[in-house]
Design a protein around this motif. Structure first.
Motif, PDB file in Angstrom:
ATOM      1  N   TYR A  86     -17.967   4.606-104.845  1.00 12.72           N
ATOM      2  CA  TYR A  86     -18.555   3.795-103.547  1.00 12.72           C
ATOM      3  C   TYR A  86     -18.674   2.157-104.112  1.00 12.72           C
ATOM      4  O   TYR A  86     -19.797   1.585-103.206  1.00 12.72           O
ATOM      5  N   TRP A  87     -18.183   1.796-105.072  1.00 15.44           N
ATOM      6  CA  TRP A  87     -18.797   0.415-105.360  1.00 15.44           C
ATOM      7  C   TRP A  87     -18.126  -0.572-104.487  1.00 15.44           C
ATOM      8  O   TRP A  87     -18.791  -1.508-104.063  1.00 15.44           O
ATOM      9  N   ASP A  88     -16.867  -0.458-103.976  1.00 15.25           N
ATOM     10  CA  ASP A  88     -16.284  -1.449-103.107  1.00 15.25           C
ATOM     11  C   ASP A  88     -17.234  -1.257-101.626  1.00 15.25           C
ATOM     12  O   ASP A  88     -17.239  -2.377-101.018  1.00 15.25           O
ATOM     13  N   LYS A  89     -17.524  -0.346-101.199  1.00  9.54           N
ATOM     14  CA  LYS A  89     -18.369  -0.161-100.002  1.00  9.54           C
ATOM     15  C   LYS A  89     -19.631  -0.865-100.053  1.00  9.54           C
ATOM     16  O   LYS A  89     -20.240  -1.463 -99.452  1.00  9.54           O
ATOM     17  N   LEU A  90     -20.258  -0.477-101.381  1.00 10.16           N
ATOM     18  CA  LEU A  90     -21.603  -1.370-101.974  1.00 10.16           C
ATOM     19  C   LEU A  90     -21.630  -2.783-101.807  1.00 10.16           C
ATOM     20  O   LEU A  90     -22.275  -3.404-101.207  1.00 10.16           O
ATOM     21  N   LEU A  91     -20.514  -3.310-102.449  1.00  7.56           N
ATOM     22  CA  LEU A  91     -20.327  -4.613-102.301  1.00  7.56           C
ATOM     23  C   LEU A  91     -20.027  -5.333-100.783  1.00  7.56           C
ATOM     24  O   LEU A  91     -20.623  -6.388-100.547  1.00  7.56           O
ATOM     25  N   ILE A  92     -19.327  -4.643-100.212  1.00 15.79           N
ATOM     26  CA  ILE A  92     -19.110  -5.137 -98.797  1.00 15.79           C
ATOM     27  C   ILE A  92     -20.420  -5.077 -97.911  1.00 15.79           C
ATOM     28  O   ILE A  92     -20.985  -6.100 -97.258  1.00 15.79           O
ATOM     29  N   THR A  93     -21.340  -3.871 -98.348  1.00 13.89           N
ATOM     30  CA  THR A  93     -22.586  -4.042 -97.716  1.00 13.89           C
ATOM     31  C   THR A  93     -23.651  -4.997 -98.094  1.00 13.89           C
ATOM     32  O   THR A  93     -24.121  -5.862 -97.288  1.00 13.89           O
ATOM     33  N   PHE A  94     -23.662  -5.221 -99.346  1.00 17.49           N
ATOM     34  CA  PHE A  94     -24.465  -6.129-100.032  1.00 17.49           C
ATOM     35  C   PHE A  94     -24.085  -7.231 -99.474  1.00 17.49           C
ATOM     36  O   PHE A  94     -24.728  -8.482 -99.386  1.00 17.49           O
ATOM     37  N   ASN A  95     -22.872  -7.847 -99.580  1.00 18.81           N
ATOM     38  CA  ASN A  95     -22.399  -9.119 -99.004  1.00 18.81           C
ATOM     39  C   ASN A  95     -22.837  -9.341 -97.742  1.00 18.81           C
ATOM     40  O   ASN A  95     -23.313 -10.550 -97.552  1.00 18.81           O
ATOM     41  N   LEU A  96     -22.628  -8.660 -96.650  1.00 12.79           N
ATOM     42  CA  LEU A  96     -23.096  -8.571 -95.295  1.00 12.79           C
ATOM     43  C   LEU A  96     -24.562  -8.712 -95.289  1.00 12.79           C
ATOM     44  O   LEU A  96     -25.013  -9.605 -94.549  1.00 12.79           O
ATOM     45  N   VAL A  97     -25.264  -7.922 -95.916  1.00 11.46           N
ATOM     46  CA  VAL A  97     -26.658  -8.188 -95.993  1.00 11.46           C
ATOM     47  C   VAL A  97     -27.157  -9.458 -96.332  1.00 11.46           C
ATOM     48  O   VAL A  97     -28.231 -10.221 -95.993  1.00 11.46           O
ATOM     49  N   MET A  98     -26.625  -9.962 -97.354  1.00 10.13           N
ATOM     50  CA  MET A  98     -26.814 -11.323 -98.404  1.00 10.13           C
ATOM     51  C   MET A  98     -26.773 -12.680 -97.261  1.00 10.13           C
ATOM     52  O   MET A  98     -27.603 -13.405 -96.881  1.00 10.13           O
ATOM     53  N   ILE A  99     -25.440 -12.424 -96.511  1.00  9.33           N
ATOM     54  CA  ILE A  99     -25.048 -13.306 -95.758  1.00  9.33           C
ATOM     55  C   ILE A  99     -26.195 -13.533 -94.381  1.00  9.33           C
ATOM     56  O   ILE A  99     -26.564 -14.501 -94.025  1.00  9.33           O
ATOM     57  N   GLY A 100     -26.559 -12.146 -94.051  1.00  9.83           N
ATOM     58  CA  GLY A 100     -27.348 -12.195 -92.847  1.00  9.83           C
ATOM     59  C   GLY A 100     -28.619 -12.540 -93.170  1.00  9.83           C
ATOM     60  O   GLY A 100     -29.239 -13.358 -92.339  1.00  9.83           O
ATOM     61  N   THR A 101     -29.165 -12.300 -94.389  1.00  9.14           N
ATOM     62  CA  THR A 101     -30.384 -12.925 -94.680  1.00  9.14           C
ATOM     63  C   THR A 101     -30.260 -14.556 -95.019  1.00  9.14           C
ATOM     64  O   THR A 101     -31.299 -15.016 -94.512  1.00  9.14           O
ATOM     65  N   LEU A 102     -29.463 -14.865 -95.429  1.00  7.88           N
ATOM     66  CA  LEU A 102     -29.333 -16.329 -95.710  1.00  7.88           C
ATOM     67  C   LEU A 102     -29.227 -17.046 -94.394  1.00  7.88           C
ATOM     68  O   LEU A 102     -29.726 -18.156 -93.991  1.00  7.88           O
ATOM     69  N   LEU A 103     -28.510 -16.315 -93.294  1.00  6.37           N
ATOM     70  CA  LEU A 103     -28.414 -17.058 -91.892  1.00  6.37           C
ATOM     71  C   LEU A 103     -29.817 -16.943 -91.423  1.00  6.37           C
ATOM     72  O   LEU A 103     -30.274 -17.999 -90.689  1.00  6.37           O
TER      73      LEU A 103
END
Length: 86
Positions: A65-82
């Motif tokens: 599930y590494w690829d799915k984790l990276l996608i989720t982490f990426n979206l959470v990080m971008i949302g938090t920064l925005l």
């Protein structure tokens, strides 16, 4: 009336921020990210948290599930920064 503006904003965020960041995270690999998490936990003087976080990342990578984790982490990080920006 605002459809073109929203579409342009979506494309800029997707192509200019989300995809490059996801590419960087994928290029790093799970070993280096797990090592960074381990070092960060020890830097915070929380060795049990460091080991548990690193073990969780290794388990996620091991079950595929590494690829799915990276996608989720990426979206959470971008949302938090925005949200911090706003």
């Amino acid at each position: 009336n605002w459809g073109d503006v929203f579409e342009a904003t979506r494309l800029i965020i997707t192509l200019g921020v989300i995809r490059p960041l996801l590419t960087i995270l994928r290029d790093l690999g799970w070993v280096s990210i797990a090592a960074c998490i381990l070092c960060f936990g020890f830097a915070l003087r929380q060795p049990s948290l460091a080991v548990l976080s690193c073990a969780t990342l290794i388990l996620i990578a091991a079950i595929g599930y590494w690829d799915k984790l990276l996608i989720t982490f990426n979206l959470v990080m971008i949302g938090t920064l925005l949200s911090l920006f706003v």
